[in-house]
Design a protein around this motif. Structure first.
Motif, PDB file in Angstrom:
ATOM      1  N   THR A 118       0.568   0.926   5.624  1.00 31.63           N
ATOM      2  CA  THR A 118       1.454   0.274   4.334  1.00 31.63           C
ATOM      3  C   THR A 118       1.899  -1.112   4.740  1.00 31.63           C
ATOM      4  O   THR A 118       3.164  -0.797   5.963  1.00 31.63           O
ATOM      5  CB  THR A 118       2.599   1.068   3.189  1.00 31.63           C
ATOM      6  OG1 THR A 118       1.974   2.273   3.634  1.00 31.63           O
ATOM      7  CG2 THR A 118       2.580   0.810   2.309  1.00 31.63           C
ATOM      8  N   VAL A 144      -8.180   0.171  -4.486  1.00 29.30           N
ATOM      9  CA  VAL A 144      -8.294   1.639  -3.728  1.00 29.30           C
ATOM     10  C   VAL A 144     -10.058   0.242  -3.307  1.00 29.30           C
ATOM     11  O   VAL A 144     -10.683   0.680  -4.531  1.00 29.30           O
ATOM     12  CB  VAL A 144      -8.080   2.473  -4.540  1.00 29.30           C
ATOM     13  CG1 VAL A 144      -8.874   3.236  -3.204  1.00 29.30           C
ATOM     14  CG2 VAL A 144      -6.879   2.997  -5.154  1.00 29.30           C
ATOM     15  N   VAL A 172      -6.731   2.014   1.033  1.00 33.80           N
ATOM     16  CA  VAL A 172      -5.990   3.830  -0.203  1.00 33.80           C
ATOM     17  C   VAL A 172      -5.521   3.632  -0.882  1.00 33.80           C
ATOM     18  O   VAL A 172      -6.205   4.661  -1.318  1.00 33.80           O
ATOM     19  CB  VAL A 172      -6.318   4.604   1.003  1.00 33.80           C
ATOM     20  CG1 VAL A 172      -7.614   4.445   2.404  1.00 33.80           C
ATOM     21  CG2 VAL A 172      -4.698   4.248   2.037  1.00 33.80           C
ATOM     22  N   LYS A 173      -4.926   3.428  -1.122  1.00 33.45           N
ATOM     23  CA  LYS A 173      -3.759   2.723  -2.439  1.00 33.45           C
ATOM     24  C   LYS A 173      -3.079   2.147  -1.891  1.00 33.45           C
ATOM     25  O   LYS A 173      -2.458   1.093  -1.392  1.00 33.45           O
ATOM     26  CB  LYS A 173      -2.717   4.543  -1.312  1.00 33.45           C
ATOM     27  CG  LYS A 173      -1.752   4.827  -3.078  1.00 33.45           C
ATOM     28  CD  LYS A 173      -1.194   6.132  -2.492  1.00 33.45           C
ATOM     29  CE  LYS A 173      -0.367   6.404  -3.677  1.00 33.45           C
ATOM     30  NZ  LYS A 173       0.975   7.125  -3.228  1.00 33.45           N
ATOM     31  N   VAL A 174      -3.249   1.240  -3.687  1.00 39.07           N
ATOM     32  CA  VAL A 174      -2.333   0.338  -4.725  1.00 39.07           C
ATOM     33  C   VAL A 174      -0.763   0.962  -4.717  1.00 39.07           C
ATOM     34  O   VAL A 174      -0.327   1.626  -4.646  1.00 39.07           O
ATOM     35  CB  VAL A 174      -2.482  -0.187  -5.602  1.00 39.07           C
ATOM     36  CG1 VAL A 174      -1.941  -1.444  -6.067  1.00 39.07           C
ATOM     37  CG2 VAL A 174      -4.117  -0.700  -4.910  1.00 39.07           C
ATOM     38  N   TYR A 175      -0.232   0.592  -3.714  1.00 39.09           N
ATOM     39  CA  TYR A 175       1.181   1.273  -3.805  1.00 39.09           C
ATOM     40  C   TYR A 175       2.505  -0.065  -2.843  1.00 39.09           C
ATOM     41  O   TYR A 175       2.893  -1.184  -3.542  1.00 39.09           O
ATOM     42  CB  TYR A 175       1.514   2.337  -2.043  1.00 39.09           C
ATOM     43  CG  TYR A 175       2.012   3.438  -1.529  1.00 39.09           C
ATOM     44  CD1 TYR A 175       1.895   4.227  -3.122  1.00 39.09           C
ATOM     45  CD2 TYR A 175       2.568   2.959  -0.337  1.00 39.09           C
ATOM     46  CE1 TYR A 175       2.505   5.288  -3.026  1.00 39.09           C
ATOM     47  CE2 TYR A 175       3.785   4.038  -0.447  1.00 39.09           C
ATOM     48  CZ  TYR A 175       3.362   5.292  -1.083  1.00 39.09           C
ATOM     49  OH  TYR A 175       3.844   6.534  -0.933  1.00 39.09           O
ATOM     50  N   VAL A 184      -0.083  -3.001  -0.155  1.00 38.45           N
ATOM     51  CA  VAL A 184      -1.135  -1.157  -0.138  1.00 38.45           C
ATOM     52  C   VAL A 184      -1.252  -0.235   1.199  1.00 38.45           C
ATOM     53  O   VAL A 184      -0.724  -1.356   2.322  1.00 38.45           O
ATOM     54  CB  VAL A 184      -2.253  -2.311  -0.269  1.00 38.45           C
ATOM     55  CG1 VAL A 184      -2.652  -3.176  -1.613  1.00 38.45           C
ATOM     56  CG2 VAL A 184      -2.064  -3.261   0.880  1.00 38.45           C
ATOM     57  N   LYS A 185      -1.482   0.468   1.049  1.00 43.32           N
ATOM     58  CA  LYS A 185      -2.028   1.469   1.782  1.00 43.32           C
ATOM     59  C   LYS A 185      -3.180   1.858   2.631  1.00 43.32           C
ATOM     60  O   LYS A 185      -3.909   1.586   1.428  1.00 43.32           O
ATOM     61  CB  LYS A 185      -1.366   3.419   2.042  1.00 43.32           C
ATOM     62  CG  LYS A 185      -1.427   3.372   2.857  1.00 43.32           C
ATOM     63  CD  LYS A 185      -1.417   5.929   1.978  1.00 43.32           C
ATOM     64  CE  LYS A 185       0.534   5.742   2.098  1.00 43.32           C
ATOM     65  NZ  LYS A 185       1.107   7.041   2.328  1.00 43.32           N
TER      66      LYS A 185
END
Length: 190
Positions: A118, A144, A172-175, A184-185
């Protein structure tokens, strides 16, 4: 489109970095901090390195740079914060000016396909300090499925399509980062 910003310097949260487990950690060469003579004259000096930036371990030249042969490796230095007023991940950066001899010895981690971490080190470097805000993307670009890859300065840039060659990561993931700021991940896919 709203801008998505990070405050401070780039951060990394290592979710699954195989290089740490396999010992693919490189930290013996100094970063190029001046434009020298010969082949070093054409290389960009590294005046600062943020967590989540990428650099090349150019053993033949005896330096860490952005232009050497080989693939980019992740900058993931051990954080040492000596100012008691600045004790957050966003406050940490390697600056050549902070080293007594001007030489930075960054820790680079080799990444492999499938690695996940991340970060908020996307778009641009922070050149004005740990309290500055830096735009990392927009709500339309940090989604994503978007792809990111290191540019010539080792900073991840966003692309809607997968690069034809070289290193590529997929969001793969907005984090969020540990400090609650956007991030982001990403997973290495190429």
């Amino acid at each position: 489109m709203a801008d998505i910003k990070r405050k401070g310097y780039g951060q990394v949260e290592p979710n699954h970095l195989s290089g740490i487990v396999t010992g693919q950690i490189y930290a013996q060469l100094p970063a190029i901090t001046t434009t020298g003579s010969g082949s070093s004259a054409t290389k960009t000096p590294m005046v600062q390195l943020e967590q989540g930036q990428f650099a090349k371990y150019d053993y033949a030249a005896g330096e860490v740079n952005f232009a050497g042969e080989g693939e980019f490796m992740l900058v993931y230095n051990e954080e040492k914060l000596y100012d008691e007023r600045k004790q957050s991940h966003k406050d940490f950066v390697y600056k050549a000016a902070d080293f007594t001899d001007g030489k930075m010895f960054p820790r680079l981690i080799k990444t492999n396909i499938g690695d996940i971490f991340t970060t908020n080190m996307i778009g641009a470097a922070n050149t004005t300090g740990s309290e500055a805000e830096v735009t990392i993307g927009t709500d339309a670009t940090l989604v994503v499925g978007a792809y990111v890859a290191p540019n010539a300065s080792g900073i991840l840039t966003i692309s809607a399509s997968k690069p034809e060659s070289g290193m590529a990561w997929k969001i793969v993931k907005v984090y969020t980062m540990p400090d609650g700021r956007p991030g982001v991940k990403i997973q290495r896919i190429q």
